[in-house]
Design a protein around this motif. Sequence first.
Motif, PDB file in Angstrom:
ATOM      1  N   MET A 101      46.514  54.090  31.300  1.00 20.79           N
ATOM      2  CA  MET A 101      45.135  54.577  31.480  1.00 20.79           C
ATOM      3  C   MET A 101      44.273  53.595  30.569  1.00 20.79           C
ATOM      4  O   MET A 101      44.694  52.994  29.568  1.00 20.79           O
ATOM      5  CB  MET A 101      45.404  55.922  30.671  1.00 20.79           C
ATOM      6  N   LEU A 102      43.182  53.536  31.211  1.00 17.02           N
ATOM      7  CA  LEU A 102      42.372  52.629  30.456  1.00 17.02           C
ATOM      8  C   LEU A 102      41.490  53.247  29.366  1.00 17.02           C
ATOM      9  O   LEU A 102      41.490  54.472  29.162  1.00 17.02           O
ATOM     10  CB  LEU A 102      41.171  52.028  31.313  1.00 17.02           C
ATOM     11  N   HIS A 103      41.181  52.290  28.182  1.00 16.02           N
ATOM     12  CA  HIS A 103      40.744  52.814  26.966  1.00 16.02           C
ATOM     13  C   HIS A 103      39.285  53.561  27.358  1.00 16.02           C
ATOM     14  O   HIS A 103      39.141  54.766  27.113  1.00 16.02           O
ATOM     15  CB  HIS A 103      40.525  51.934  25.911  1.00 16.02           C
ATOM     16  N   TYR A 104      38.544  52.796  28.044  1.00 11.47           N
ATOM     17  CA  TYR A 104      37.102  53.431  28.731  1.00 11.47           C
ATOM     18  C   TYR A 104      37.507  53.467  30.286  1.00 11.47           C
ATOM     19  O   TYR A 104      37.746  52.472  30.839  1.00 11.47           O
ATOM     20  CB  TYR A 104      36.141  52.567  28.356  1.00 11.47           C
ATOM     21  N   PRO A 105      37.041  54.675  30.877  1.00 12.51           N
ATOM     22  CA  PRO A 105      37.279  54.549  32.080  1.00 12.51           C
ATOM     23  C   PRO A 105      36.373  53.897  32.831  1.00 12.51           C
ATOM     24  O   PRO A 105      35.072  53.480  32.384  1.00 12.51           O
ATOM     25  CB  PRO A 105      36.622  56.279  32.450  1.00 12.51           C
ATOM     26  N   GLU A 106      36.778  53.149  33.745  1.00 12.60           N
ATOM     27  CA  GLU A 106      36.010  52.032  34.378  1.00 12.60           C
ATOM     28  C   GLU A 106      34.596  52.678  35.172  1.00 12.60           C
ATOM     29  O   GLU A 106      33.665  52.074  35.326  1.00 12.60           O
ATOM     30  CB  GLU A 106      36.814  51.585  35.630  1.00 12.60           C
ATOM     31  N   LEU A 107      34.638  53.934  35.590  1.00  5.21           N
ATOM     32  CA  LEU A 107      33.499  54.463  36.093  1.00  5.21           C
ATOM     33  C   LEU A 107      32.428  54.467  34.953  1.00  5.21           C
ATOM     34  O   LEU A 107      31.219  54.614  35.465  1.00  5.21           O
ATOM     35  CB  LEU A 107      33.856  55.851  36.517  1.00  5.21           C
ATOM     36  N   ALA A 108      32.759  54.733  33.588  1.00  2.00           N
ATOM     37  CA  ALA A 108      31.814  54.839  32.648  1.00  2.00           C
ATOM     38  C   ALA A 108      31.370  53.514  32.163  1.00  2.00           C
ATOM     39  O   ALA A 108      30.119  53.243  31.488  1.00  2.00           O
ATOM     40  CB  ALA A 108      32.540  55.572  31.340  1.00  2.00           C
ATOM     41  N   MET A 109      31.855  52.370  32.772  1.00  2.00           N
ATOM     42  CA  MET A 109      31.354  50.978  32.315  1.00  2.00           C
ATOM     43  C   MET A 109      30.123  50.619  33.143  1.00  2.00           C
ATOM     44  O   MET A 109      30.094  51.061  34.225  1.00  2.00           O
ATOM     45  CB  MET A 109      32.526  50.243  32.364  1.00  2.00           C
ATOM     46  N   PRO A 110      29.395  49.924  32.507  1.00  2.00           N
ATOM     47  CA  PRO A 110      28.186  49.384  33.264  1.00  2.00           C
ATOM     48  C   PRO A 110      28.575  48.431  34.545  1.00  2.00           C
ATOM     49  O   PRO A 110      29.275  47.909  34.417  1.00  2.00           O
ATOM     50  CB  PRO A 110      27.193  48.738  32.392  1.00  2.00           C
ATOM     51  N   ARG A 111      28.105  49.088  35.674  1.00  2.00           N
ATOM     52  CA  ARG A 111      28.097  48.138  36.962  1.00  2.00           C
ATOM     53  C   ARG A 111      27.551  46.634  36.805  1.00  2.00           C
ATOM     54  O   ARG A 111      26.343  46.521  36.311  1.00  2.00           O
ATOM     55  CB  ARG A 111      27.656  48.864  37.930  1.00  2.00           C
ATOM     56  N   SER A 112      28.033  45.626  37.152  1.00  2.00           N
ATOM     57  CA  SER A 112      27.361  44.434  37.148  1.00  2.00           C
ATOM     58  C   SER A 112      26.842  44.471  38.761  1.00  2.00           C
ATOM     59  O   SER A 112      27.325  45.068  39.730  1.00  2.00           O
ATOM     60  CB  SER A 112      28.541  43.362  36.908  1.00  2.00           C
ATOM     61  N   ARG A 113      25.844  43.793  38.816  1.00  2.00           N
ATOM     62  CA  ARG A 113      25.078  43.429  40.147  1.00  2.00           C
ATOM     63  C   ARG A 113      25.961  42.632  41.038  1.00  2.00           C
ATOM     64  O   ARG A 113      25.585  42.811  42.182  1.00  2.00           O
ATOM     65  CB  ARG A 113      23.817  42.918  39.906  1.00  2.00           C
ATOM     66  N   THR A 114      27.017  41.850  40.488  1.00  2.00           N
ATOM     67  CA  THR A 114      27.955  41.237  41.372  1.00  2.00           C
ATOM     68  C   THR A 114      28.870  41.756  41.734  1.00  2.00           C
ATOM     69  O   THR A 114      29.653  42.483  40.986  1.00  2.00           O
ATOM     70  CB  THR A 114      27.918  39.686  40.545  1.00  2.00           C
ATOM     71  N   VAL A 115      29.550  41.627  42.950  1.00  2.00           N
ATOM     72  CA  VAL A 115      30.816  42.285  43.314  1.00  2.00           C
ATOM     73  C   VAL A 115      31.531  41.289  44.334  1.00  2.00           C
ATOM     74  O   VAL A 115      30.725  40.435  45.222  1.00  2.00           O
ATOM     75  CB  VAL A 115      30.486  43.651  44.130  1.00  2.00           C
ATOM     76  N   THR A 116      32.793  41.213  44.298  1.00  3.90           N
ATOM     77  CA  THR A 116      33.477  40.215  45.232  1.00  3.90           C
ATOM     78  C   THR A 116      34.300  41.163  46.095  1.00  3.90           C
ATOM     79  O   THR A 116      34.996  42.128  45.860  1.00  3.90           O
ATOM     80  CB  THR A 116      34.509  39.468  44.355  1.00  3.90           C
ATOM     81  N   THR A 117      34.275  40.874  47.352  1.00  7.82           N
ATOM     82  CA  THR A 117      35.010  41.767  48.381  1.00  7.82           C
ATOM     83  C   THR A 117      36.088  40.690  49.200  1.00  7.82           C
ATOM     84  O   THR A 117      35.483  39.479  49.494  1.00  7.82           O
ATOM     85  CB  THR A 117      34.125  42.545  49.371  1.00  7.82           C
ATOM     86  N   VAL A 118      37.079  41.203  49.594  1.00  4.50           N
ATOM     87  CA  VAL A 118      38.007  40.616  50.358  1.00  4.50           C
ATOM     88  C   VAL A 118      38.394  41.387  51.531  1.00  4.50           C
ATOM     89  O   VAL A 118      38.983  42.519  51.371  1.00  4.50           O
ATOM     90  CB  VAL A 118      39.480  40.205  49.628  1.00  4.50           C
ATOM     91  N   CYS A 119      37.928  41.091  52.687  1.00  2.00           N
ATOM     92  CA  CYS A 119      38.320  41.785  53.879  1.00  2.00           C
ATOM     93  C   CYS A 119      38.869  41.231  54.960  1.00  2.00           C
ATOM     94  O   CYS A 119      38.160  40.137  55.407  1.00  2.00           O
ATOM     95  CB  CYS A 119      37.037  42.873  54.354  1.00  2.00           C
ATOM     96  N   ASN A 120      39.799  41.246  55.459  1.00  2.00           N
ATOM     97  CA  ASN A 120      40.573  40.619  56.606  1.00  2.00           C
ATOM     98  C   ASN A 120      40.592  39.175  56.315  1.00  2.00           C
ATOM     99  O   ASN A 120      40.432  38.328  57.070  1.00  2.00           O
ATOM    100  CB  ASN A 120      39.726  40.882  57.873  1.00  2.00           C
ATOM    101  N   GLY A 121      40.856  38.793  55.068  1.00  2.00           N
ATOM    102  CA  GLY A 121      41.365  37.497  54.625  1.00  2.00           C
ATOM    103  C   GLY A 121      39.801  36.937  54.021  1.00  2.00           C
ATOM    104  O   GLY A 121      39.984  35.672  53.889  1.00  2.00           O
TER     105      GLY A 121
END
Length: 70
Positions: free
Chosen positions: A1-21
């Motif tokens: 278990m994470l020390h700080y829940p990932e949902l409680a951490m601030p979201r960065s505006r950048t996200v990386t997605t991988v879909c269908n390669g």
Amino acid sequence: MLHYPELAMPRSRTVTTVCNGRREVWNDYEEAKACFLEMMMTTDGEERDRAECVFIQLIHGLSECSDEDE
């Protein structure tokens, strides 16, 4: 278990997605969610399942989302 829940951490505006390669870096989280929601609504079968997998991860606030099993 994470020390700080990932949902409680601030979201960065950048996200990386991988879909269908295909790896894509988004500068806007909401734009990525909208794209994968649209993909879910306009496709079916395996492609829809892949988009849904990424979309669910986006909803949960992950900074790296993939349709691949790890």
